[in-house]
Design a protein around this motif. Structure first.
Motif, PDB file in Angstrom:
ATOM      1  N   GLN A  43      -3.216   1.988   3.996  1.00  0.00           N
ATOM      2  CA  GLN A  43      -3.480   1.445   2.665  1.00  0.00           C
ATOM      3  C   GLN A  43      -2.347   0.529   2.224  1.00  0.00           C
ATOM      4  OE1 GLN A  43      -4.197   4.451  -0.260  1.00  0.00           O
ATOM      5  NE2 GLN A  43      -5.700   5.553   0.962  1.00  0.00           N
ATOM      6  N   PRO A  44      -2.640  -0.417   1.315  1.00  0.00           N
ATOM      7  CA  PRO A  44      -1.555  -1.185   0.687  1.00  0.00           C
ATOM      8  C   PRO A  44      -0.688  -0.257  -0.162  1.00  0.00           C
ATOM      9  CG  PRO A  44      -3.694  -2.224   0.322  1.00  0.00           C
ATOM     10  CD  PRO A  44      -3.969  -0.853   0.847  1.00  0.00           C
ATOM     11  N   ILE A  45       0.616  -0.462  -0.136  1.00  0.00           N
ATOM     12  CA  ILE A  45       1.544   0.392  -0.872  1.00  0.00           C
ATOM     13  C   ILE A  45       2.556  -0.487  -1.601  1.00  0.00           C
ATOM     14  CG2 ILE A  45       3.375   2.129  -0.644  1.00  0.00           C
ATOM     15  CD1 ILE A  45       1.853   3.229   1.778  1.00  0.00           C
ATOM     16  N   GLU A  46       2.784  -0.173  -2.864  1.00  0.00           N
ATOM     17  CA  GLU A  46       3.752  -0.909  -3.675  1.00  0.00           C
ATOM     18  C   GLU A  46       5.077  -0.168  -3.664  1.00  0.00           C
ATOM     19  OE1 GLU A  46       2.056  -1.212  -7.524  1.00  0.00           O
ATOM     20  OE2 GLU A  46       0.240  -2.243  -6.841  1.00  0.00           O
ATOM     21  N   VAL A  47       6.174  -0.886  -3.440  1.00  0.00           N
ATOM     22  CA  VAL A  47       7.506  -0.281  -3.397  1.00  0.00           C
ATOM     23  C   VAL A  47       8.448  -1.140  -4.222  1.00  0.00           C
ATOM     24  CG1 VAL A  47       9.403   0.496  -1.961  1.00  0.00           C
ATOM     25  CG2 VAL A  47       7.073   0.582  -1.058  1.00  0.00           C
ATOM     26  N   ASP A  48       9.006  -0.570  -5.260  1.00  0.00           N
ATOM     27  CA  ASP A  48       9.949  -1.302  -6.114  1.00  0.00           C
ATOM     28  C   ASP A  48      11.374  -0.874  -5.790  1.00  0.00           C
ATOM     29  OD1 ASP A  48       7.879  -2.586  -7.352  1.00  0.00           O
ATOM     30  OD2 ASP A  48       7.719  -1.145  -8.992  1.00  0.00           O
ATOM     31  N   ILE A  49      12.174  -1.824  -5.367  1.00  0.00           N
ATOM     32  CA  ILE A  49      13.597  -1.569  -5.109  1.00  0.00           C
ATOM     33  C   ILE A  49      14.358  -1.940  -6.381  1.00  0.00           C
ATOM     34  CG2 ILE A  49      15.571  -2.100  -3.646  1.00  0.00           C
ATOM     35  CD1 ILE A  49      13.331  -0.872  -2.054  1.00  0.00           C
ATOM     36  N   ASP A  50      14.772  -0.924  -7.142  1.00  0.00           N
ATOM     37  CA  ASP A  50      15.495  -1.199  -8.381  1.00  0.00           C
ATOM     38  C   ASP A  50      16.953  -0.778  -8.251  1.00  0.00           C
ATOM     39  OD1 ASP A  50      15.495   1.577  -8.665  1.00  0.00           O
ATOM     40  OD2 ASP A  50      13.686   1.550  -9.885  1.00  0.00           O
ATOM     41  N   THR A  51      17.719  -1.081  -9.285  1.00  0.00           N
ATOM     42  CA  THR A  51      19.159  -0.820  -9.228  1.00  0.00           C
ATOM     43  C   THR A  51      19.458   0.666  -9.083  1.00  0.00           C
ATOM     44  OG1 THR A  51      19.547  -2.752 -10.621  1.00  0.00           O
ATOM     45  CG2 THR A  51      21.339  -1.164 -10.432  1.00  0.00           C
ATOM     46  N   ALA A  52      18.742   1.514  -9.841  1.00  0.00           N
ATOM     47  CA  ALA A  52      19.005   2.952  -9.772  1.00  0.00           C
ATOM     48  C   ALA A  52      18.730   3.480  -8.370  1.00  0.00           C
ATOM     49  CB  ALA A  52      18.144   3.689 -10.797  1.00  0.00           C
ATOM     50  N   ARG A  53      17.659   2.999  -7.777  1.00  0.00           N
ATOM     51  CA  ARG A  53      17.318   3.459  -6.426  1.00  0.00           C
ATOM     52  C   ARG A  53      18.358   2.974  -5.425  1.00  0.00           C
ATOM     53  NH1 ARG A  53      12.395   1.758  -2.785  1.00  0.00           N
ATOM     54  NH2 ARG A  53      12.382   3.464  -1.323  1.00  0.00           N
ATOM     55  N   GLY A 235      14.639  10.937  -6.483  1.00  0.00           N
ATOM     56  CA  GLY A 235      15.645  11.937  -6.147  1.00  0.00           C
ATOM     57  C   GLY A 235      15.305  13.317  -6.657  1.00  0.00           C
ATOM     58  N   THR A 236      14.003  13.641  -6.739  1.00  0.00           N
ATOM     59  CA  THR A 236      13.590  14.960  -7.213  1.00  0.00           C
ATOM     60  C   THR A 236      14.229  16.045  -6.345  1.00  0.00           C
ATOM     61  OG1 THR A 236      11.502  14.058  -7.998  1.00  0.00           O
ATOM     62  CG2 THR A 236      11.608  16.438  -7.662  1.00  0.00           C
ATOM     63  N   THR A 237      14.813  17.028  -7.004  1.00  0.00           N
ATOM     64  CA  THR A 237      15.604  18.042  -6.300  1.00  0.00           C
ATOM     65  C   THR A 237      14.828  18.700  -5.174  1.00  0.00           C
ATOM     66  OG1 THR A 237      16.776  18.464  -8.375  1.00  0.00           O
ATOM     67  CG2 THR A 237      17.000  20.111  -6.631  1.00  0.00           C
ATOM     68  N   SER A 238      13.637  19.192  -5.451  1.00  0.00           N
ATOM     69  CA  SER A 238      12.869  19.918  -4.436  1.00  0.00           C
ATOM     70  C   SER A 238      12.477  19.010  -3.280  1.00  0.00           C
ATOM     71  CB  SER A 238      11.623  20.541  -5.063  1.00  0.00           C
ATOM     72  OG  SER A 238      10.792  19.546  -5.639  1.00  0.00           O
ATOM     73  N   ALA A 239      12.145  17.736  -3.574  1.00  0.00           N
ATOM     74  CA  ALA A 239      11.733  16.817  -2.509  1.00  0.00           C
ATOM     75  C   ALA A 239      12.905  16.473  -1.598  1.00  0.00           C
ATOM     76  CB  ALA A 239      11.140  15.542  -3.107  1.00  0.00           C
ATOM     77  N   VAL A 240      14.074  16.245  -2.174  1.00  0.00           N
ATOM     78  CA  VAL A 240      15.252  15.914  -1.374  1.00  0.00           C
ATOM     79  C   VAL A 240      15.606  17.079  -0.447  1.00  0.00           C
ATOM     80  CG1 VAL A 240      17.726  15.441  -1.472  1.00  0.00           C
ATOM     81  CG2 VAL A 240      16.173  14.257  -3.029  1.00  0.00           C
ATOM     82  N   MET A 241      15.542  18.303  -0.964  1.00  0.00           N
ATOM     83  CA  MET A 241      15.882  19.455  -0.136  1.00  0.00           C
ATOM     84  C   MET A 241      14.809  19.709   0.925  1.00  0.00           C
ATOM     85  SD  MET A 241      17.831  22.043  -2.752  1.00  0.00           S
ATOM     86  CE  MET A 241      16.441  22.237  -3.848  1.00  0.00           C
ATOM     87  N   ALA A 242      13.541  19.464   0.578  1.00  0.00           N
ATOM     88  CA  ALA A 242      12.476  19.592   1.573  1.00  0.00           C
ATOM     89  C   ALA A 242      12.647  18.562   2.681  1.00  0.00           C
ATOM     90  CB  ALA A 242      11.109  19.430   0.901  1.00  0.00           C
ATOM     91  N   ASP A 243      13.116  17.379   2.314  1.00  0.00           N
ATOM     92  CA  ASP A 243      13.359  16.328   3.306  1.00  0.00           C
ATOM     93  C   ASP A 243      14.453  16.753   4.282  1.00  0.00           C
ATOM     94  OD1 ASP A 243      13.121  13.670   4.431  1.00  0.00           O
ATOM     95  OD2 ASP A 243      15.003  13.200   3.431  1.00  0.00           O
ATOM     96  N   LEU A 244      15.515  17.380   3.768  1.00  0.00           N
ATOM     97  CA  LEU A 244      16.590  17.868   4.640  1.00  0.00           C
ATOM     98  C   LEU A 244      16.062  18.911   5.616  1.00  0.00           C
ATOM     99  CD1 LEU A 244      19.516  18.244   2.072  1.00  0.00           C
ATOM    100  CD2 LEU A 244      19.303  16.503   3.851  1.00  0.00           C
TER     101      LEU A 244
END
Length: 435
Positions: A43-53, A235-244
């Protein structure tokens, strides 16, 4: 943004409407890269690269190639699959025959085969006036190819969180290829494709790594990956730890026991550290006081775990299930032997580390769900599955409602992250002064 139908030959028409600020980015670069594996997305996916990210990324200290890019950058990715030949210039059969001086019969001779891999086409708003004469990537600066692969990598991480065994991607692991690119000018809110093309030769591995062979997912599954991508992006806490944790699983699946054990140790320590911080945060402790009490630099993970006594649920030294003892022995202990003694590990040791890490994390989830003292911490660390697994019959529905408020949960995440960063800044600034 839209794709306007198809042309007379049945091919999708190119993007026509701009979706970005043409005052800052008067051009649109289009390029297409071949990945070393098949990712089940189409599928097409939109990705915004912003300063915070950018500030939370590995690229935070990399200068931006201002000839090309202006932050924020709204990128558009289009995923598809292609058939490629798997290189077989030297097969195990060839090598064995060469060494013994005898050709193998045709029944055991390996022949080149084809397989499907993902091809991702990216559209990147740029400021450069003549992209054909520019390099897509230069060392030590963040350029268009870097941000494209960064966006792709985060989509792969989000897909992996849905249980798909995909390895991390980077520019360096892209297979050797000539990356085609072209660009459009902007006129009256439309993209006008110039017809000028170029190629950028990427010096990567000549043989693709073993790919992920699974057909594109259903729309519902891909929508779930989008949500997980948003969690990773924020940077959701649970997602970051699940990624690790998933990174460690991937290392185990790849037959890398030392990397798997180190990965499980990192995942467990991340859980413990963030939990210890979250309890102080929910108690509204002043950042400087919390930093002094926790002593993150000099406190090992077990010491930090003991500082989570307020959570309740039993001792952190001798739990009746033996999960903490197993973690200390099979994860923390094995990690220390690898790091400090340079010891090698076996797959059996890595598998025991996987089991012990999973048991420790589930123990933490159970105590978080059972505790009535820290409802905001609960929204950071657990989901409905944990509530169903560990919540009492009387409280399950109440707990489900409490963790389902998206706006409140996002506010908790932002508040906790801001507080945590102040604590970490005070901790490491104090350490820097003492050096």
């Amino acid at each position: 943004m839209k794709v306007d139908g198809v042309d007379g030959q049945g091919f999708p028409r190119v993007l026509t409407d701009i979706w970005f600020d043409a005052q800052k980015a008067p051009r649109c670069l289009a390029l297409s890269v071949r990945l070393p594996m098949l990712v089940p997305l189409d599928q097409p996916i939109e990705v915004d690269i912003d300063t915070a990210r950018l500030l939370r990324s590995p690229h935070r200290d990399t200068p931006i190639d201002c000839a090309w890019l202006d932050i924020p950058i709204p990128i558009r990715l289009f995923w598809t699959a292609a058939q490629v030949d798997v290189p077989c210039t030297t097969t195990p059969t060839d090598h064995l025959g060469f060494l013994i001086g005898s050709l193998a019969p045709s029944s055991v001779t390996m022949t080149p085969r084809t397989r499907r891999v993902s091809v991702v086409t990216a559209f990147v708003p740029v400021g450069v006036f003549n992209p054909v004469d520019e390099q897509l990537r230069r060392r030590d600066v963040l350029g268009p190819l870097d941000v494209v692969v960064w966006a792709i990598a985060d989509q792969i991480r989000a897909t992996r969180l849905s249980g798909h065994a995909l390895r991390d991607i980077s520019v360096e692991v892209l297979p050797e290829q000539s990356i085609p690119y072209t660009y459009a000018d902007v006129s009256e809110g439309k993209l006008i494709w110039t017809g000028q093309w170029g190629t950028y030769h990427h010096e990567g591995p000549r043989a693709d790594s073993v790919g992920y062979h699974e057909a594109p997912l259903s729309k519902a599954d891909q929508d779930e990956i989008r949500r997980r991508f948003a969690d990773l992006r924020h940077g959701t806490t649970s997602a970051v730890m699940a990624d690790l944790l998933m990174r460690a699983h991937i290392a185990l699946d790849a037959g890398l026991p030392e990397m798997a054990i180190l990965g499980y140790a990192i995942a467990c320590e991340s859980w413990i550290t963030n939990l210890a911080l979250s309890l102080k945060w929910e108690n509204s402790e002043i950042e400087a006081i919390a930093a002094a009490k926790l002593g993150l630099i000099n406190s090992g993970p077990h010491t930090l775990l003991r500082k989570c006594d307020e959570l309740g649920g039993g001792s952190w030294d001798d739990d009746k299930e033996g999960h903490i003892r197993a973690w200390l022995r099979d994860v923390a202990g094995e990690r220390n032997r690898i790091v400090h003694r340079g010891e090698r590990a076996t797959m059996d040791q890595a598998d025991r580390a996987r089991e012990a890490a999973g048991q420790l994390i589930e123990l933490l989830k159970r105590r978080i769900v059972s505790s009535s003292k820290f409802p905001r911490t609960r929204t950071l660390f657990v989901g409905e599955r944990s509530v169903d697994e560990y919540g009492s019959k009387k409280r399950k529905e109440q707990l489900r409602v409490a963790i389902s408020g998206t706006a409140a949960n996002l506010s908790n995440e932002e508040d906790f992250r801001a507080w945590r960063e102040k604590v970490l800044d005070l901790t490491y600034r104090r350490a820097d002064r003492s050096v």
